[in-house]
Design a protein around this motif. Structure first.
Motif, mmCIF file in Angstrom:
data_model
loop_
_atom_site.group_PDB
_atom_site.id
_atom_site.type_symbol
_atom_site.label_atom_id
_atom_site.label_comp_id
_atom_site.label_asym_id
_atom_site.label_seq_id
_atom_site.Cartn_x
_atom_site.Cartn_y
_atom_site.Cartn_z
ATOM 1 N N HIS A 240 2.881 -5.666 39.049
ATOM 2 C CA HIS A 240 4.258 -5.291 39.370
ATOM 3 C C HIS A 240 5.131 -5.378 38.116
ATOM 4 C CE1 HIS A 240 2.947 -6.015 43.532
ATOM 5 N NE2 HIS A 240 2.418 -7.135 43.054
ATOM 6 N N VAL A 241 6.042 -4.434 37.977
ATOM 7 C CA VAL A 241 7.057 -4.468 36.927
ATOM 8 C C VAL A 241 8.395 -4.083 37.564
ATOM 9 C CG1 VAL A 241 7.892 -3.509 34.750
ATOM 10 C CG2 VAL A 241 5.431 -3.844 35.096
ATOM 11 N N VAL A 242 9.446 -4.805 37.219
ATOM 12 C CA VAL A 242 10.790 -4.468 37.682
ATOM 13 C C VAL A 242 11.738 -4.489 36.498
ATOM 14 C CG1 VAL A 242 11.220 -6.888 38.349
ATOM 15 C CG2 VAL A 242 12.679 -5.063 39.255
ATOM 16 N N ILE A 243 12.642 -3.503 36.455
ATOM 17 C CA ILE A 243 13.718 -3.463 35.472
ATOM 18 C C ILE A 243 15.026 -3.585 36.234
ATOM 19 C CG2 ILE A 243 14.902 -2.126 33.691
ATOM 20 C CD1 ILE A 243 12.254 -0.582 33.284
ATOM 21 N N VAL A 244 15.755 -4.669 36.014
ATOM 22 C CA VAL A 244 17.095 -4.838 36.589
ATOM 23 C C VAL A 244 18.096 -4.413 35.523
ATOM 24 C CG1 VAL A 244 18.744 -6.428 37.641
ATOM 25 C CG2 VAL A 244 16.278 -6.757 38.007
ATOM 26 N N GLY A 245 18.744 -3.284 35.729
ATOM 27 C CA GLY A 245 19.686 -2.747 34.757
ATOM 28 C C GLY A 245 21.129 -2.987 35.181
ATOM 29 N N ILE A 246 21.909 -3.596 34.300
ATOM 30 C CA ILE A 246 23.316 -3.893 34.587
ATOM 31 C C ILE A 246 24.178 -3.008 33.703
ATOM 32 C CG2 ILE A 246 25.088 -5.678 34.723
ATOM 33 C CD1 ILE A 246 22.867 -7.743 35.001
ATOM 34 N N ASP A 247 24.683 -1.935 34.282
ATOM 35 C CA ASP A 247 25.424 -0.923 33.542
ATOM 36 C C ASP A 247 26.690 -1.521 32.924
ATOM 37 O OD1 ASP A 247 26.900 1.553 32.882
ATOM 38 O OD2 ASP A 247 25.410 2.540 34.156
ATOM 39 N N GLY A 248 26.855 -1.302 31.622
ATOM 40 C CA GLY A 248 28.076 -1.716 30.945
ATOM 41 C C GLY A 248 28.162 -3.179 30.568
ATOM 42 N N ALA A 249 27.053 -3.923 30.702
ATOM 43 C CA ALA A 249 27.108 -5.363 30.418
ATOM 44 C C ALA A 249 27.040 -5.682 28.935
ATOM 45 C CB ALA A 249 25.985 -6.093 31.151
ATOM 46 N N GLY A 250 26.483 -4.749 28.126
ATOM 47 C CA GLY A 250 26.357 -5.016 26.696
ATOM 48 C C GLY A 250 25.692 -6.350 26.443
ATOM 49 N N ASN A 251 26.291 -7.145 25.552
ATOM 50 C CA ASN A 251 25.849 -8.528 25.374
ATOM 51 C C ASN A 251 27.050 -9.474 25.506
ATOM 52 O OD1 ASN A 251 27.212 -8.182 22.938
ATOM 53 N ND2 ASN A 251 25.360 -8.078 21.691
ATOM 54 N N PHE A 252 28.000 -9.069 26.364
ATOM 55 C CA PHE A 252 29.257 -9.806 26.489
ATOM 56 C C PHE A 252 29.116 -11.162 27.159
ATOM 57 C CE2 PHE A 252 30.828 -5.461 25.898
ATOM 58 C CZ PHE A 252 31.798 -5.675 24.932
ATOM 59 N N PRO B 4 6.597 -3.379 45.514
ATOM 60 C CA PRO B 4 6.422 -2.205 44.647
ATOM 61 C C PRO B 4 5.704 -2.530 43.341
ATOM 62 C CG PRO B 4 8.677 -2.989 44.547
ATOM 63 C CD PRO B 4 8.010 -3.739 45.661
ATOM 64 N N ASN B 5 4.924 -1.568 42.877
ATOM 65 C CA ASN B 5 4.276 -1.715 41.571
ATOM 66 C C ASN B 5 5.278 -1.509 40.439
ATOM 67 O OD1 ASN B 5 1.974 -0.164 43.445
ATOM 68 N ND2 ASN B 5 1.262 -1.966 42.344
ATOM 69 N N PHE B 6 6.234 -0.611 40.642
ATOM 70 C CA PHE B 6 7.293 -0.410 39.649
ATOM 71 C C PHE B 6 8.602 -0.168 40.375
ATOM 72 C CE2 PHE B 6 9.908 2.491 36.969
ATOM 73 C CZ PHE B 6 10.195 1.579 35.958
ATOM 74 N N LEU B 7 9.628 -0.888 39.940
ATOM 75 C CA LEU B 7 10.959 -0.778 40.546
ATOM 76 C C LEU B 7 12.009 -0.755 39.451
ATOM 77 C CD1 LEU B 7 12.930 -0.858 42.955
ATOM 78 C CD2 LEU B 7 12.677 -3.356 42.971
ATOM 79 N N PHE B 8 12.847 0.267 39.477
ATOM 80 C CA PHE B 8 13.981 0.353 38.557
ATOM 81 C C PHE B 8 15.263 0.204 39.364
ATOM 82 C CE2 PHE B 8 17.453 2.759 36.656
ATOM 83 C CZ PHE B 8 17.504 2.190 35.391
ATOM 84 N N ILE B 9 16.184 -0.617 38.836
ATOM 85 C CA ILE B 9 17.438 -0.929 39.523
ATOM 86 C C ILE B 9 18.600 -0.696 38.573
ATOM 87 C CG2 ILE B 9 18.791 -2.804 40.564
ATOM 88 C CD1 ILE B 9 15.956 -4.136 41.142
ATOM 89 N N GLN B 10 19.667 -0.074 39.076
ATOM 90 C CA GLN B 10 20.885 0.085 38.290
ATOM 91 C C GLN B 10 22.075 -0.393 39.109
ATOM 92 O OE1 GLN B 10 23.513 2.445 38.963
ATOM 93 N NE2 GLN B 10 24.659 2.463 37.040
ATOM 94 N N PHE B 11 22.747 -1.444 38.619
ATOM 95 C CA PHE B 11 23.998 -1.916 39.202
ATOM 96 C C PHE B 11 25.156 -1.377 38.362
ATOM 97 C CE2 PHE B 11 21.226 -5.580 40.664
ATOM 98 C CZ PHE B 11 21.259 -5.226 42.013
ATOM 99 N N ASP B 12 26.217 -0.955 39.004
ATOM 100 C CA ASP B 12 27.274 -0.218 38.304
ATOM 101 C C ASP B 12 28.622 -0.931 38.209
ATOM 102 O OD1 ASP B 12 27.428 2.494 37.062
ATOM 103 O OD2 ASP B 12 29.158 2.711 38.391
#
Length: 269
Positions: free
Chosen positions: A7-19, A144-152
């Protein structure tokens, strides 16, 4: 022989930069992952630093000059704009794992329909809070074997109140909480030991906008944890390395046209 993750998951946080670095109390879950994983606070994203360019690079393994996607183009797409020459991770994984369970849960719906190039992928969209609840259920029931997530919502707070502002940091904390809940969902599903868990951002921001190449916009945080992931903080990497990480972890062939390379020293094997 290299360890193969299921399994691989990518949790993407839109606009978070490195703040998150602006406040030592910000993003406690991400900080905990950094204590045990492979991480970087100066991970270079795509330029121009807009969502379509950045997410596409992360899923396609090539620069924005190569994939040519931008927000207007992706938002108007009636179907995936990925090509045979430059597919996304979804098609690459499907080709290598025909029976794979794949998911894409994105607040910004153009990712679901403008990028995902696999008809069997489960897609969902909605506000971040509702999306997180459904993601946790999906992980526990479908594994899931692969899951991509985008929070906005973090990007929305940056546009509304300023990137790096108190309200922007507050929303990073909210999405950090979502990442923590998803991590626990993998544990509750009994699959955490076989999971490569990634949390990152597509871009940052400057003032109330983004799209240029200031450090505040182009550098983002990155963290990955997994059974064979080394605990090291590196001074530089790129988000376009992510596809190479995912295929390496799952043991499927990479795309010959990628500009994506596995960072040296990330995995113990």
């Amino acid at each position: 022989m290299a360890f193969t993750y299921k399994h691989v998951v990518i949790v993407g946080i839109d606009g978070a930069g490195n703040f998150y670095r602006k406040d030592e109390n910000c993003a406690p879950n991400i900080r905990k992952l950094m204590e045990i994983g492979y991480s970087c606070d100066t991970c270079l994203t795509a330029v121009p630093t807009d969502s379509a360019q950045c997410w596409a690079t992360m899923l396609m393994g090539v620069t924005s000059k190569i994939h040519g996607l931008h927000n207007d183009k992706l938002s108007a797409a009636p179907h995936s704009l990925a090509t045979d020459e430059h597919p996304t991770l979804y098609r690459i994984i499907r080709d290598g794992m025909p029976n794979a369970v794949l998911g894409c849960f994105s607040n910004w719906n153009p990712i679901n329909y403008g990028l995902v190039d696999d008809e069997q992928t489960t897609k969902d969209t909605g506000d971040d809070e509702g999306l997180c609840a459904r993601i946790c259920d999906y992980v526990k029931t479908q594994k899931p074997n692969f899951l991509f997530i985008q929070f906005d919502s973090v990007d929305g707070a940056g546009h509304a109140h300023g990137y790096g502002s108190e309200l922007h940091l507050n929303q990073i904390n909210v999405c950090d909480g979502y990442a923590g809940r998803i991590y626990e969902a993998y544990r509750e599903a009994g699959i955490l030991e076989d999971t490569l868990f990634i949390v990152t951002a597509d871009h940052g921001g400057y003032g109330r906008g983004h799209g240029t190449d200031t450090d505040e916009e182009k550098f983002v945080f990155f963290v990955a944890v997994g059974k064979t992931v080394n605990n090291v903080k590196v001074p530089f990497m790129q988000t376009r390395s992510i596809p190479a990480m995912v295929t390496h972890a799952l043991g499927v062939p990479a795309n010959a046209n990628w500009q994506s390379y596995l960072p040296e020293g990330m995995f113990a094997e």
